[in-house]
Design an enzyme around this catalytic site. Structure first.
Site, PDB file in Angstrom:
ATOM      1  N   LYS A  45     -26.203 -36.919 -68.565  1.00 41.93           N
ATOM      2  CA  LYS A  45     -26.010 -37.453 -69.269  1.00 41.93           C
ATOM      3  C   LYS A  45     -26.625 -37.961 -69.867  1.00 41.93           C
ATOM      4  O   LYS A  45     -26.958 -38.337 -71.400  1.00 41.93           O
ATOM      5  CB  LYS A  45     -24.764 -39.305 -68.136  1.00 41.93           C
ATOM      6  CG  LYS A  45     -23.761 -38.667 -68.064  1.00 41.93           C
ATOM      7  CD  LYS A  45     -23.319 -39.810 -67.346  1.00 41.93           C
ATOM      8  CE  LYS A  45     -22.168 -39.180 -66.674  1.00 41.93           C
ATOM      9  NZ  LYS A  45     -20.709 -39.365 -68.055  1.00 41.93           N
ATOM     10  N   LEU A  46     -28.393 -38.833 -69.709  1.00 41.87           N
ATOM     11  CA  LEU A  46     -29.233 -39.904 -70.421  1.00 41.87           C
ATOM     12  C   LEU A  46     -29.701 -38.535 -71.121  1.00 41.87           C
ATOM     13  O   LEU A  46     -30.041 -39.235 -71.952  1.00 41.87           O
ATOM     14  CB  LEU A  46     -29.922 -40.018 -69.144  1.00 41.87           C
ATOM     15  CG  LEU A  46     -29.975 -41.331 -68.659  1.00 41.87           C
ATOM     16  CD1 LEU A  46     -30.843 -41.363 -67.342  1.00 41.87           C
ATOM     17  CD2 LEU A  46     -29.018 -42.725 -69.378  1.00 41.87           C
ATOM     18  N   SER A  74     -35.674 -42.616 -44.943  1.00 43.04           N
ATOM     19  CA  SER A  74     -36.368 -44.114 -45.542  1.00 43.04           C
ATOM     20  C   SER A  74     -34.907 -44.101 -45.480  1.00 43.04           C
ATOM     21  O   SER A  74     -35.015 -45.554 -45.227  1.00 43.04           O
ATOM     22  CB  SER A  74     -36.195 -43.221 -46.737  1.00 43.04           C
ATOM     23  OG  SER A  74     -38.251 -43.635 -47.647  1.00 43.04           O
ATOM     24  N   LYS A  78     -33.773 -47.750 -43.594  1.00 43.84           N
ATOM     25  CA  LYS A  78     -33.276 -48.860 -44.410  1.00 43.84           C
ATOM     26  C   LYS A  78     -31.934 -49.335 -43.084  1.00 43.84           C
ATOM     27  O   LYS A  78     -31.131 -50.392 -43.461  1.00 43.84           O
ATOM     28  CB  LYS A  78     -32.249 -48.171 -45.847  1.00 43.84           C
ATOM     29  CG  LYS A  78     -31.461 -49.832 -46.701  1.00 43.84           C
ATOM     30  CD  LYS A  78     -32.187 -49.018 -47.761  1.00 43.84           C
ATOM     31  CE  LYS A  78     -31.257 -50.343 -48.311  1.00 43.84           C
ATOM     32  NZ  LYS A  78     -31.197 -49.807 -50.093  1.00 43.84           N
ATOM     33  N   ARG A  81     -33.396 -51.389 -40.907  1.00 47.86           N
ATOM     34  CA  ARG A  81     -32.902 -52.682 -41.244  1.00 47.86           C
ATOM     35  C   ARG A  81     -32.182 -53.499 -41.651  1.00 47.86           C
ATOM     36  O   ARG A  81     -32.152 -54.944 -40.979  1.00 47.86           O
ATOM     37  CB  ARG A  81     -34.208 -52.752 -42.407  1.00 47.86           C
ATOM     38  CG  ARG A  81     -35.149 -53.811 -43.064  1.00 47.86           C
ATOM     39  CD  ARG A  81     -36.041 -52.870 -44.316  1.00 47.86           C
ATOM     40  NE  ARG A  81     -35.673 -52.704 -45.540  1.00 47.86           N
ATOM     41  CZ  ARG A  81     -35.541 -51.572 -45.750  1.00 47.86           C
ATOM     42  NH1 ARG A  81     -36.257 -50.964 -44.881  1.00 47.86           N
ATOM     43  NH2 ARG A  81     -35.080 -50.731 -46.952  1.00 47.86           N
ATOM     44  N   LYS A 137     -37.090 -61.822 -61.183  1.00 45.34           N
ATOM     45  CA  LYS A 137     -36.983 -62.732 -59.779  1.00 45.34           C
ATOM     46  C   LYS A 137     -38.146 -63.420 -59.654  1.00 45.34           C
ATOM     47  O   LYS A 137     -38.960 -63.453 -61.075  1.00 45.34           O
ATOM     48  CB  LYS A 137     -37.972 -61.547 -59.537  1.00 45.34           C
ATOM     49  CG  LYS A 137     -35.971 -60.400 -58.532  1.00 45.34           C
ATOM     50  CD  LYS A 137     -36.774 -59.501 -57.348  1.00 45.34           C
ATOM     51  CE  LYS A 137     -37.160 -59.136 -56.541  1.00 45.34           C
ATOM     52  NZ  LYS A 137     -37.214 -58.425 -55.310  1.00 45.34           N
ATOM     53  N   HIS A 145     -30.716 -53.156 -63.665  1.00 42.95           N
ATOM     54  CA  HIS A 145     -30.138 -52.388 -61.570  1.00 42.95           C
ATOM     55  C   HIS A 145     -28.144 -52.335 -62.108  1.00 42.95           C
ATOM     56  O   HIS A 145     -28.180 -52.819 -62.584  1.00 42.95           O
ATOM     57  CB  HIS A 145     -30.215 -53.208 -60.324  1.00 42.95           C
ATOM     58  CG  HIS A 145     -32.120 -53.177 -60.701  1.00 42.95           C
ATOM     59  ND1 HIS A 145     -32.325 -52.994 -59.154  1.00 42.95           N
ATOM     60  CD2 HIS A 145     -33.441 -52.853 -61.416  1.00 42.95           C
ATOM     61  CE1 HIS A 145     -33.893 -53.383 -59.660  1.00 42.95           C
ATOM     62  NE2 HIS A 145     -34.103 -52.883 -60.630  1.00 42.95           N
ATOM     63  N   GLU A 164     -28.386 -45.123 -58.246  1.00 42.72           N
ATOM     64  CA  GLU A 164     -28.663 -46.435 -58.441  1.00 42.72           C
ATOM     65  C   GLU A 164     -29.372 -46.030 -59.949  1.00 42.72           C
ATOM     66  O   GLU A 164     -30.248 -45.098 -60.106  1.00 42.72           O
ATOM     67  CB  GLU A 164     -29.803 -47.152 -58.097  1.00 42.72           C
ATOM     68  CG  GLU A 164     -30.071 -48.277 -57.802  1.00 42.72           C
ATOM     69  CD  GLU A 164     -31.735 -49.044 -57.373  1.00 42.72           C
ATOM     70  OE1 GLU A 164     -30.530 -50.127 -56.422  1.00 42.72           O
ATOM     71  OE2 GLU A 164     -32.449 -48.111 -57.646  1.00 42.72           O
ATOM     72  N   HIS A 180     -45.794 -52.639 -57.251  1.00 43.01           N
ATOM     73  CA  HIS A 180     -45.462 -52.438 -55.651  1.00 43.01           C
ATOM     74  C   HIS A 180     -46.354 -51.790 -55.474  1.00 43.01           C
ATOM     75  O   HIS A 180     -46.902 -51.296 -54.259  1.00 43.01           O
ATOM     76  CB  HIS A 180     -44.800 -50.631 -56.740  1.00 43.01           C
ATOM     77  CG  HIS A 180     -43.982 -49.982 -55.490  1.00 43.01           C
ATOM     78  ND1 HIS A 180     -44.266 -48.703 -55.066  1.00 43.01           N
ATOM     79  CD2 HIS A 180     -42.834 -50.388 -54.467  1.00 43.01           C
ATOM     80  CE1 HIS A 180     -43.781 -48.662 -53.661  1.00 43.01           C
ATOM     81  NE2 HIS A 180     -42.679 -49.493 -53.944  1.00 43.01           N
TER      82      HIS A 180
HETATM   83  P1  0O2 Z   1     -37.765 -48.245 -53.990  1.00 41.25           P
HETATM   84  O1  0O2 Z   1     -38.689 -47.012 -52.595  1.00 41.25           O
HETATM   85  O2  0O2 Z   1     -38.367 -48.135 -55.612  1.00 41.25           O
HETATM   86  O3  0O2 Z   1     -36.076 -47.259 -53.550  1.00 41.25           O
HETATM   87  P2  0O2 Z   1     -31.040 -52.698 -51.500  1.00 41.25           P
HETATM   88  O4  0O2 Z   1     -31.837 -53.809 -50.477  1.00 41.25           O
HETATM   89  O5  0O2 Z   1     -31.373 -51.856 -52.264  1.00 41.25           O
HETATM   90  O6  0O2 Z   1     -29.966 -52.773 -51.022  1.00 41.25           O
HETATM   91  P3  0O2 Z   1     -31.421 -55.178 -53.162  1.00 41.25           P
HETATM   92  O7  0O2 Z   1     -32.953 -55.082 -52.519  1.00 41.25           O
HETATM   93  O8  0O2 Z   1     -30.760 -56.377 -53.517  1.00 41.25           O
HETATM   94  O9  0O2 Z   1     -30.755 -53.826 -52.730  1.00 41.25           O
HETATM   95  O10 0O2 Z   1     -31.753 -54.215 -54.415  1.00 41.25           O
HETATM   96  P4  0O2 Z   1     -31.991 -55.030 -55.402  1.00 41.25           P
HETATM   97  O11 0O2 Z   1     -33.223 -55.834 -55.895  1.00 41.25           O
HETATM   98  O12 0O2 Z   1     -31.874 -54.198 -57.023  1.00 41.25           O
HETATM   99  O13 0O2 Z   1     -33.709 -53.462 -56.002  1.00 41.25           O
HETATM  100  C1  0O2 Z   1     -33.411 -52.363 -55.488  1.00 41.25           C
HETATM  101  C2  0O2 Z   1     -35.021 -51.754 -55.674  1.00 41.25           C
HETATM  102  O14 0O2 Z   1     -35.416 -52.600 -57.198  1.00 41.25           O
HETATM  103  C3  0O2 Z   1     -36.046 -51.705 -54.898  1.00 41.25           C
HETATM  104  O15 0O2 Z   1     -36.542 -50.420 -54.162  1.00 41.25           O
HETATM  105  C4  0O2 Z   1     -37.543 -51.556 -56.502  1.00 41.25           C
HETATM  106  O16 0O2 Z   1     -37.053 -50.294 -56.530  1.00 41.25           O
HETATM  107  C5  0O2 Z   1     -36.630 -52.691 -57.533  1.00 41.25           C
HETATM  108  N1  0O2 Z   1     -37.162 -53.899 -56.836  1.00 41.25           N
HETATM  109  C6  0O2 Z   1     -36.517 -54.622 -56.469  1.00 41.25           C
HETATM  110  N2  0O2 Z   1     -37.534 -56.401 -56.666  1.00 41.25           N
HETATM  111  C7  0O2 Z   1     -38.679 -55.269 -57.035  1.00 41.25           C
HETATM  112  C8  0O2 Z   1     -39.772 -56.158 -56.574  1.00 41.25           C
HETATM  113  O17 0O2 Z   1     -39.771 -57.440 -57.013  1.00 41.25           O
HETATM  114  N3  0O2 Z   1     -40.983 -55.562 -57.512  1.00 41.25           N
HETATM  115  C9  0O2 Z   1     -40.839 -53.877 -57.378  1.00 41.25           C
HETATM  116  N4  0O2 Z   1     -42.145 -53.237 -57.805  1.00 41.25           N
HETATM  117  N5  0O2 Z   1     -39.838 -53.864 -57.466  1.00 41.25           N
HETATM  118  C10 0O2 Z   1     -38.736 -53.695 -56.998  1.00 41.25           C
HETATM  119  P5  0O2 Z   1     -36.060 -50.635 -52.832  1.00 41.25           P
HETATM  120  O18 0O2 Z   1     -35.705 -50.228 -51.879  1.00 41.25           O
HETATM  121  O19 0O2 Z   1     -37.650 -51.623 -52.399  1.00 41.25           O
HETATM  122  O20 0O2 Z   1     -37.818 -49.483 -53.205  1.00 41.25           O
END
Ligand code: 0O2
Length: 235
Positions: A45-46, A74, A78, A81, A137, A145, A164, A180
């Site tokens: 789509k993108l 992972s 999760k 966790r 944040k 997102h 996502e 990150h």
């Molecule tokens: P990965 O390896 O990138 O997938 P969730 O815990 O996912 O069910 P949450 O935490 O409310 O729900 O989701 P949110 O806030 O939409 O954030 C999910 C993803 O956004 C993260 O995935 C990161 O990819 C990114 N993200 C969110 N906050 C930050 C931040 O402060 N810094 C950075 N660099 N990335 C962020 P994962 O699962 O952490 O990792």
């Protein structure tokens, strides 16, 4: 090659237990494959939007698209966790980031435009939106997102799959990838002084986005709204 101990454990399993393990393995593979297909659909789509936009407007709002499928390890981490029951049903419902697509745009307005074009498609259902561009944040993280659901058509019929999608500018992406790396380098215990610098760098990235967008609009003779001309996504 199995270790002697692993081989010994395997030998103690009866045929029925082995058959059950194989069934579970096959079901898990099928389950994960659906997410890959959902991800592929969103990527297609993108890429259609990107190509068509380029052709029609001589402009490309998407700089880069990347994707990743969460590893089984992972997903299991999760579940542990978050205390989620390890069944396919609860994973489907509660782990919505197995398939992930990241879209990098030049300008903030492009991020919102891509979001709107993607989510306006009739086979896309928006499950959840987090607009960290409008509301960054506390650490400075910015990104738009969306958990969307797309139908995947298999031999057994249509199956909705959650994907996502993270949409952000190049500057936001640069910041997020460095943050990150730092986060993992310090094993999540980043010193306060570094955290402060990161938050400050996020502000600089945001200012850069605003200035670049203003420049871009001036060059193209477009009006320059006072706050970039885009609002938060209504959820
Ligand atoms: P990965 O390896 O990138 O997938 P969730 O815990 O996912 O069910 P949450 O935490 O409310 O729900 O989701 P949110 O806030 O939409 O954030 C999910 C993803 O956004 C993260 O995935 C990161 O990819 C990114 N993200 C969110 N906050 C930050 C931040 O402060 N810094 C950075 N660099 N990335 C962020 P994962 O699962 O952490 O990792």
């Amino acid at each position: 090659m199995l270790t002697a101990r692993a081989q010994q454990s395997l030998d103690t399993l009866d045929a029925q237990a082995l058959a059950e393990i194989r069934t579970l393995r096959d079901e898990t593979e099928r389950f994960m494959l659906r997410y890959k297909f959902g991800m592929d659909e969103v990527i297609t789509k993108l890429s259609i939007l990107r190509e068509e936009f380029n052709q029609a407007h001589d402009y490309n709002p998407i700089e880069h698209v990347s994707s990743r499928l969460k590893s089984l390890d992972s997903v299991i981490a999760k579940l542990q966790r978050k205390g989620i029951e390890p069944s396919f049903e609860s994973i489907t419902e509660r782990v919505t980031d197995i398939a992930g697509v990241r879209v990098t745009c030049s300008f903030v307005s492009d991020a919102y435009r891509i979001f709107e074009l993607l989510t306006a498609q009739p086979d896309v259902t928006v499950l959840r939106v987090k607009d960290y561009i409008a509301s960054p944040k506390a650490n400075g993280y910015q990104s738009l997102h969306a958990i969307i659901e797309v139908p995947v058509f298999l031999s057994t019929g249509a199956h909705p799959v959650a994907v996502e999608v993270q949409i952000r500018t190049i500057a936001m992406d640069f910041w997020a990838s460095l943050e990150h790396k730092i986060y993992y380098k310090y094993d999540r215990q980043v010193p306060d002084s570094l955290l402060d610098q990161l938050t400050d760098a996020a502000r600089t990235a945001s200012e850069l986005d605003e200035r670049m967008e203003t420049l871009h609009r001036r060059v193209h003779g477009e009006p320059v709204p006072r706050h970039g001309g885009h609002g938060p996504v209504a959820v």
